[in-house]
Design an enzyme around this catalytic site. Structure first.
Site, mmCIF file in Angstrom:
data_model
loop_
_atom_site.group_PDB
_atom_site.id
_atom_site.type_symbol
_atom_site.label_atom_id
_atom_site.label_comp_id
_atom_site.label_asym_id
_atom_site.label_seq_id
_atom_site.Cartn_x
_atom_site.Cartn_y
_atom_site.Cartn_z
ATOM 1 N N GLU A 174 -1.281 -9.060 3.066
ATOM 2 C CA GLU A 174 -1.101 -9.716 4.372
ATOM 3 C C GLU A 174 -2.411 -10.226 4.955
ATOM 4 O OE1 GLU A 174 -1.286 -5.198 5.347
ATOM 5 O OE2 GLU A 174 -0.605 -6.510 3.730
ATOM 6 N N HIS B 243 -3.287 -4.862 0.294
ATOM 7 C CA HIS B 243 -2.815 -5.384 1.579
ATOM 8 C C HIS B 243 -2.875 -6.912 1.532
ATOM 9 C CE1 HIS B 243 -2.427 -1.747 4.089
ATOM 10 N NE2 HIS B 243 -3.365 -1.250 3.307
ATOM 11 N N CYS C 37 0.838 -1.206 0.000
ATOM 12 C CA CYS C 37 0.000 0.000 0.000
ATOM 13 C C CYS C 37 0.870 1.253 0.000
ATOM 14 C CB CYS C 37 -0.970 -0.032 1.181
ATOM 15 S SG CYS C 37 -2.305 1.189 1.050
#
Length: 532
Positions: A510, A508, A383
């Site tokens: 993750e 994102h 990001c």
């Protein structure tokens, strides 16, 4: 809101906490869910937070940890990240309930005349809204787990405690299991565990009309069985339903620990499912974490919040999972973005710039991306980490004052700028680009090779975008565009040729990583850092 009234055999597990907050309710709830899943039970899960916020989007990450984003764009508490990693579910906004959202809707409905002149009260109107939200989130599952945030006795949480008490009347007490998580401290001066705070917390819960079916006793070190016996005697809970749970080396051991405790008997009595739980994947994770590998990789996390790892919780867990899979030891080194210099980057095997907002530490992050570009250091940008890389490339190409309008509204070269339609909303909640979006990757790019696909879906949480007017300068500075939105208007991925792994994404990733199925971009970083 319409909810079903005939719930059949559906079961509900309510997890509350006593003594203090942060005692481990979320991990306990997720671990119970993991055990039930391992028995073949279809579970769902929900976090009920008494905060008066509408969502977690504006909560300070330094105080509350990361803001986890669901696939449909809900900005939620980090516990939903635990839930997704433990249960491998993709949750939605219905799995996160905050008081502010419920109260806001009640007021809107009252102003619209939907209550026909009734006096609107916490009971029955707010408690009714909580019960409806719980039942809505439970649809499609056999067992629905509800974690109530905070500590029993907190003023703001009283409506939730009353709601889950009343809920037993709606679905039948036999369909509700109440689990209370308490903390028992060890007093160094007297060398003994003190159960009095836990006893008081149980009395508080009983005073609100809920007698728990199971008590999870959290301690820093293993406690003697006498503590469980004492709590059972004072609470009226069966001895085999008092679970002693000391600190674990890793949260992923907890499903194994809980499964080995007496909670299996509690769950079997409650659900009627006597199958043995298949926890082999959790044993594999625990073994991988306990193993010591011959190779170590040192990853530098260039960030501004260094005193609260929860701020970057999903990023850290994704890195760990990738390292376990690749059989290398991970040394995570925190690099203060406000003070970061080249000497900090030289000793790293790879660099990672996570997401974030605001101008603090930006120049240090830009130095990190510049170093990775110039020295072919493996780099993963998430990001903000993509925006930083773009600024670094533009400056490297000669646009010395290139910047984002987030950090310098007057910059002459706004290589990162406010999204169309977002101007003027910079300080408001819920106006970001949130949730799942599709990206199309360039065939043969590092990103496409990592994913093994050219069309992918990732979650987003941002407002600023790459200004494609500067693509020529960005490419001159060493970056290529490797992923765009389907309409070609938004830059989703950039990477650097000649670097063993330099990938940055506006997303994102993750949030979609799992301990037993790490995200490919984190695997790519670890592999490159290990020289594979």
């Amino acid at each position: 809101m319409e909810v079903k009234t005939n719930v059949g055999k559906q079961k509900y597990i309510f997890v509350t906490g006593g003594v203090l907050s942060g005692v481990g309710k979320g991990i306990t709830a997720a671990s119970i869910g993991a055990i039930l899943q391992a028995k073949g039970t279809k579970v769902s899960i929900q976090k009920c937070d008494p905060y008066l916020n509408v969502d977690a989007g504006l909560l300070n990450p330094k105080e509350h940890g990361e803001c986890f984003v669901t696939k449909d764009g809900a900005e939620t508490d980090l516990d939903l990240g635990h839930y997704e990693r433990f249960l491998d579910l993709e949750l939605t906004q219905k799995n996160a309930t905050l008081s502010g959202a419920l109260l806001s809707q009640l007021i809107t409905d009252e102003r619209a005349g939907k209550f026909h002149g009734q006096t609107i009260q916490l009971v029955p109107h707010l408690t009714g809204a909580i019960k409806d939200a719980i039942q809505l989130a439970s649809e499609g599952s056999e067992v629905h787990i509800v974690e109530v945030g905070g500590t029993v006795g907190d003023y703001e949480g009283l409506s939730y405690v009353e709601a889950i008490r009343e809920f037993a009347s709606r679905v039948g007490r036999e369909n509700c299991l109440y689990v209370h998580v308490v903390y028992v401290p060890f007093i160094q001066t007297s060398k003994e565990f003190k159960s009095k705070p836990a006893q008081n917390a149980l009395n508080d819960l009983r005073g609100f009309g809920i007698v728990p079916d199971c008590v999870v006793v959290r301690t820093d070190d293993p406690a003697p069985v006498s503590i469980a016996m004492k709590i059972a005697a004072f609470s009226g809970v069966r001895e085999d339903a008092v679970i002693l749970l000391s600190n674990a080396k890793t949260v992923y051991e907890i499903p194994l620990t809980i499964d080995a405790s007496g909670i299996n008997a509690v769950l079997e009595r409650f659900t009627g499912n006597t199958k043995k739980a298949d926890l082999s994947k959790w044993r594999n994770i625990a073994d991988a974490q306990a193993a010591s590998f011959s190779q170590k990789v040192r990853i530098g996390m260039v960030a501004k919040y260094l005193d609260n790892e929860d701020t970057y919780l999903s990023v850290i867990e994704a890195l760990k999972a990738a390292a376990w899979q690749e059989k290398v030891d991970l040394e995570l080194v925190w690099i203060n973005a406000e003070e970061a210099e080249v000497t900090d980057f030289e000793r790293m095997d790879g660099l990672l710039v996570p997401g974030g907002f605001g101008g603090r530490g930006i120049e240090g992050k830009i130095r990190a991306a510049t170093y990775a570009l110039e020295m072919q250091k493996p780099y993963l940008g998430l990001c903000l980490g993509l925006q930083i890389a773009v600024i670094a490339a533009a400056r490297k190409a000669g646009l010395k004052d290139a910047n984002s309008t987030e950090f310098d509204p007057e910059t002459k070269h706004d290589v990162v700028y406010i999204m169309e339609g977002q101007a003027g909303k910079e300080s408001t909640g819920g106006t970001l680009r949130l949730g799942d979006y599709t990206a199309e990757l360039i065939k043969g790019s590092q990103a496409a090779k990592a994913y093994g696909a050219t069309e992918i879906i990732e979650r987003h949480r941002h407002r600023y975008e790459v200004n494609q007017k500067y693509l020529q300068a960005i490419e001159k500075g060493g970056l290529t565009i490797s992923g765009l939105s389907p309409d070609g208007k938004l830059v989703e991925y950039v990477e650097a040729k000649g670097n063993p792994f330099f990938v940055a994404t506006q997303a994102h990733p993750e949030f979609k990583s799992r301990p037993y199925r790490p995200h490919p971009l984190f695997v790519g970083l670890i592999k490159a850092a290990a020289g594979q």
